[in-house]
Design a protein around this motif. Sequence first.
Motif, PDB file in Angstrom:
ATOM      1  N   ASN A 147       0.853  -1.175   0.000  1.00  0.00           N
ATOM      2  CA  ASN A 147       0.000   0.000   0.000  1.00  0.00           C
ATOM      3  C   ASN A 147       0.899   1.239   0.000  1.00  0.00           C
ATOM      4  OD1 ASN A 147       0.811   0.483   2.689  1.00  0.00           O
ATOM      5  ND2 ASN A 147      -1.019  -0.498   3.541  1.00  0.00           N
ATOM      6  N   GLU A 148       0.297   2.414  -0.049  1.00  0.00           N
ATOM      7  CA  GLU A 148       1.108   3.636  -0.175  1.00  0.00           C
ATOM      8  C   GLU A 148       1.977   3.873   1.051  1.00  0.00           C
ATOM      9  OE1 GLU A 148       0.350   7.047  -2.693  1.00  0.00           O
ATOM     10  OE2 GLU A 148      -1.762   6.766  -2.153  1.00  0.00           O
ATOM     11  N   THR A 149       1.431   3.604   2.216  1.00  0.00           N
ATOM     12  CA  THR A 149       2.200   3.800   3.448  1.00  0.00           C
ATOM     13  C   THR A 149       3.465   2.959   3.418  1.00  0.00           C
ATOM     14  OG1 THR A 149       0.145   4.227   4.666  1.00  0.00           O
ATOM     15  CG2 THR A 149       2.109   3.687   5.957  1.00  0.00           C
ATOM     16  N   GLU A 150       3.341   1.701   3.031  1.00  0.00           N
ATOM     17  CA  GLU A 150       4.498   0.801   2.976  1.00  0.00           C
ATOM     18  C   GLU A 150       5.470   1.213   1.883  1.00  0.00           C
ATOM     19  OE1 GLU A 150       2.209  -3.298   4.397  1.00  0.00           O
ATOM     20  OE2 GLU A 150       2.175  -2.668   2.290  1.00  0.00           O
ATOM     21  N   ALA A 151       4.951   1.585   0.723  1.00  0.00           N
ATOM     22  CA  ALA A 151       5.829   1.969  -0.395  1.00  0.00           C
ATOM     23  C   ALA A 151       6.663   3.189  -0.044  1.00  0.00           C
ATOM     24  CB  ALA A 151       4.989   2.232  -1.639  1.00  0.00           C
ATOM     25  N   LYS A 152       6.053   4.178   0.604  1.00  0.00           N
ATOM     26  CA  LYS A 152       6.790   5.371   1.007  1.00  0.00           C
ATOM     27  C   LYS A 152       7.839   5.038   2.061  1.00  0.00           C
ATOM     28  CE  LYS A 152       3.079   8.645  -0.070  1.00  0.00           C
ATOM     29  NZ  LYS A 152       2.035   9.569   0.472  1.00  0.00           N
ATOM     30  N   ALA A 153       7.475   4.177   3.009  1.00  0.00           N
ATOM     31  CA  ALA A 153       8.427   3.804   4.061  1.00  0.00           C
ATOM     32  C   ALA A 153       9.637   3.072   3.487  1.00  0.00           C
ATOM     33  CB  ALA A 153       7.729   2.934   5.105  1.00  0.00           C
ATOM     34  N   LYS A 154       9.426   2.315   2.410  1.00  0.00           N
ATOM     35  CA  LYS A 154      10.508   1.546   1.805  1.00  0.00           C
ATOM     36  C   LYS A 154      11.235   2.310   0.703  1.00  0.00           C
ATOM     37  CE  LYS A 154       8.378  -2.954   2.735  1.00  0.00           C
ATOM     38  NZ  LYS A 154       7.846  -4.201   2.153  1.00  0.00           N
ATOM     39  N   GLY A 155      10.764   3.517   0.402  1.00  0.00           N
ATOM     40  CA  GLY A 155      11.407   4.316  -0.641  1.00  0.00           C
ATOM     41  C   GLY A 155      11.199   3.764  -2.032  1.00  0.00           C
ATOM     42  N   VAL A 156      10.070   3.099  -2.252  1.00  0.00           N
ATOM     43  CA  VAL A 156       9.778   2.497  -3.554  1.00  0.00           C
ATOM     44  C   VAL A 156       9.148   3.543  -4.469  1.00  0.00           C
ATOM     45  CG1 VAL A 156       8.404   0.747  -4.745  1.00  0.00           C
ATOM     46  CG2 VAL A 156       9.465   0.206  -2.550  1.00  0.00           C
ATOM     47  N   SER A 157       9.661   3.634  -5.677  1.00  0.00           N
ATOM     48  CA  SER A 157       9.109   4.559  -6.663  1.00  0.00           C
ATOM     49  C   SER A 157       7.847   3.963  -7.284  1.00  0.00           C
ATOM     50  CB  SER A 157      10.144   4.832  -7.758  1.00  0.00           C
ATOM     51  OG  SER A 157       9.599   5.668  -8.769  1.00  0.00           O
ATOM     52  N   TYR A 158       6.788   4.748  -7.349  1.00  0.00           N
ATOM     53  CA  TYR A 158       5.542   4.226  -7.904  1.00  0.00           C
ATOM     54  C   TYR A 158       4.679   5.357  -8.437  1.00  0.00           C
ATOM     55  CZ  TYR A 158       3.300   5.830  -3.555  1.00  0.00           C
ATOM     56  OH  TYR A 158       2.838   6.599  -2.520  1.00  0.00           O
ATOM     57  N   ARG A 159       3.703   4.972  -9.253  1.00  0.00           N
ATOM     58  CA  ARG A 159       2.648   5.858  -9.720  1.00  0.00           C
ATOM     59  C   ARG A 159       1.311   5.289  -9.250  1.00  0.00           C
ATOM     60  NH1 ARG A 159       3.854   5.004 -15.718  1.00  0.00           N
ATOM     61  NH2 ARG A 159       4.696   3.079 -14.783  1.00  0.00           N
ATOM     62  N   VAL A 160       0.288   6.127  -9.271  1.00  0.00           N
ATOM     63  CA  VAL A 160      -0.996   5.748  -8.683  1.00  0.00           C
ATOM     64  C   VAL A 160      -2.099   5.767  -9.733  1.00  0.00           C
ATOM     65  CG1 VAL A 160      -2.747   6.338  -6.966  1.00  0.00           C
ATOM     66  CG2 VAL A 160      -0.324   6.673  -6.437  1.00  0.00           C
ATOM     67  N   ALA A 161      -2.890   4.690  -9.747  1.00  0.00           N
ATOM     68  CA  ALA A 161      -4.142   4.659 -10.494  1.00  0.00           C
ATOM     69  C   ALA A 161      -5.271   4.598  -9.469  1.00  0.00           C
ATOM     70  CB  ALA A 161      -4.197   3.451 -11.415  1.00  0.00           C
ATOM     71  N   ARG A 162      -6.269   5.450  -9.634  1.00  0.00           N
ATOM     72  CA  ARG A 162      -7.348   5.528  -8.644  1.00  0.00           C
ATOM     73  C   ARG A 162      -8.684   5.626  -9.344  1.00  0.00           C
ATOM     74  NH1 ARG A 162     -10.440   8.612  -5.086  1.00  0.00           N
ATOM     75  NH2 ARG A 162     -10.097   8.243  -2.857  1.00  0.00           N
ATOM     76  N   LEU A 163      -9.706   4.989  -8.761  1.00  0.00           N
ATOM     77  CA  LEU A 163     -11.025   4.986  -9.388  1.00  0.00           C
ATOM     78  C   LEU A 163     -12.111   4.922  -8.325  1.00  0.00           C
ATOM     79  CD1 LEU A 163     -12.350   4.675 -12.331  1.00  0.00           C
ATOM     80  CD2 LEU A 163     -12.685   2.279 -11.645  1.00  0.00           C
ATOM     81  N   PRO A 164     -13.114   5.822  -8.386  1.00  0.00           N
ATOM     82  CA  PRO A 164     -14.273   5.665  -7.501  1.00  0.00           C
ATOM     83  C   PRO A 164     -15.027   4.394  -7.890  1.00  0.00           C
ATOM     84  CG  PRO A 164     -14.176   7.885  -8.449  1.00  0.00           C
ATOM     85  CD  PRO A 164     -13.197   7.044  -9.202  1.00  0.00           C
ATOM     86  N   MET A 165     -15.541   3.670  -6.898  1.00  0.00           N
ATOM     87  CA  MET A 165     -16.268   2.441  -7.205  1.00  0.00           C
ATOM     88  C   MET A 165     -17.569   2.720  -7.960  1.00  0.00           C
ATOM     89  SD  MET A 165     -14.498  -0.204  -6.368  1.00  0.00           S
ATOM     90  CE  MET A 165     -15.658  -1.573  -6.312  1.00  0.00           C
ATOM     91  N   SER A 166     -18.051   3.944  -7.911  1.00  0.00           N
ATOM     92  CA  SER A 166     -19.255   4.287  -8.672  1.00  0.00           C
ATOM     93  C   SER A 166     -19.016   4.187 -10.179  1.00  0.00           C
ATOM     94  CB  SER A 166     -19.735   5.695  -8.313  1.00  0.00           C
ATOM     95  OG  SER A 166     -18.727   6.652  -8.598  1.00  0.00           O
ATOM     96  N   PHE A 167     -17.740   4.196 -10.605  1.00  0.00           N
ATOM     97  CA  PHE A 167     -17.403   4.041 -12.019  1.00  0.00           C
ATOM     98  C   PHE A 167     -17.403   2.569 -12.447  1.00  0.00           C
ATOM     99  CE2 PHE A 167     -15.118   8.210 -13.282  1.00  0.00           C
ATOM    100  CZ  PHE A 167     -15.958   8.959 -12.470  1.00  0.00           C
TER     101      PHE A 167
END
Length: 464
Positions: free
Chosen positions: A363-383
Amino acid sequence: MAIETYQNLVIGSGEAGKLIAWNLAKKGQKTAVVERSLIGGSCPNIACLPSKNVIYSAKAVSLVHPTSGLGVVTGSVRVDMAGVAKRKREMVAGLIDLHLGYFKSSGAELIMGNARFTEPKTVEVALNAGGTRVLRGDRVFLNVGSRATIPDVPGLAAAGPMTHVEALDLERLPEHLVILGGGYVGLEFAQAMRRFGSRVTVVQRGRQLLEREDPDFAEAVLGMMKDEGIEVLLQAEVLSVAGKSGTSVKLQVRVGATEKTLEASDILVAAGRTPNTDRLDLDKAGVELDSRGYIRVNEKLQTSAADVWATGDGAGSPQFTHVGFDDFRVVMDNLNGGNRTTRGRLIPYCLFTDPELAHVGLNETEAKAKGVSYRVARLPMSFVLRTRTLSQTRGFARALIGDDDRILGFTAFGAEASEMLAAVQTAMVGGMPYTALRDTIFTHPTAAEGLISLFSSPLSKPKA
């Protein structure tokens, strides 16, 4: 007393233990399983399957709600808790019969009793039916599980609080249920009991519910709980308890800097697990424990004692039945000459509230703590159009995408989120880029189809 010798001695009939026993016995190896009480372990008896059975009964109540239901007109709706418990018990009885059939057909001997080690690879069993037996195994497999922890709070143990075990057998409806713990067990019961008609209060020590999750998902679950009329106290500590759970109790609680008294009818403790290793005299077997009381194992689930393996909760594995199943595969593959380990396992999990929370990977908390580079895809469940057919558009989904376009993690809070999870996890196991899911033709209208929209959304860099 004469010592009975077996090629394989299994202590505990939980997920990994029973599968190891059945498979080795089918090979013609003399195998015994010692089980203290629950044939097949906790999952079919008092945990995963029974809890989901009760949760489904609670969902039935929500589906005929006069304002938030599906337009089904009924007379007055009444919850029959005895009927809910009866349905659960009938399912459990069927599962026990299934397990007994597997023991018989495999040739593994099931011995009901409490085992304690007297020396390496040797146990004395106090039989449930009376008497004792002494058993020795050429190989020993420990699958002893865990139990609900009762926090050291003045008056709590004396109040006789419920754990999930007793809660699943309730044939009455608690007037006011206080749940200690805002994790998976606590929240699943909170929603179910509220839907049945109880007043429910959740007392959580941490700053948020579901402490392992990203804060925005925890906040979304909190909003759902409040919308269903569940009181949630965060950063709350129970100072003392008086009275008897099931009749009348008073809990003195500190919430932040303020103290308050909760008056309730029942307490349910869902505040973590304690390994059942304190009942085995493992020191006499040469089996080492870690500082928390779990059996110390290597990546092949071997203990400090020769020819002794440990699996499941008692070995510190993540506390899910599906992990217990994989522990079985690790042990069996290596017994058959393989080289399988627990290293780098991709373990999914779900919170089976309505709607569900499903997660796999970072998850984002873990990725930031580990210094992992990432991008985010996000979607409301209504979609996700499936949610509109169910009138359940609450929630959102998020995926973390690595620089090589592979999926690093996925979390979804919404209707049928667990079905989306399975597709994403398959892609992660296969090392597929996120674009493979984006470009797949999924059936319409399914929850998995929402992955097309999720992975077609613009990818963004994480917020600082």
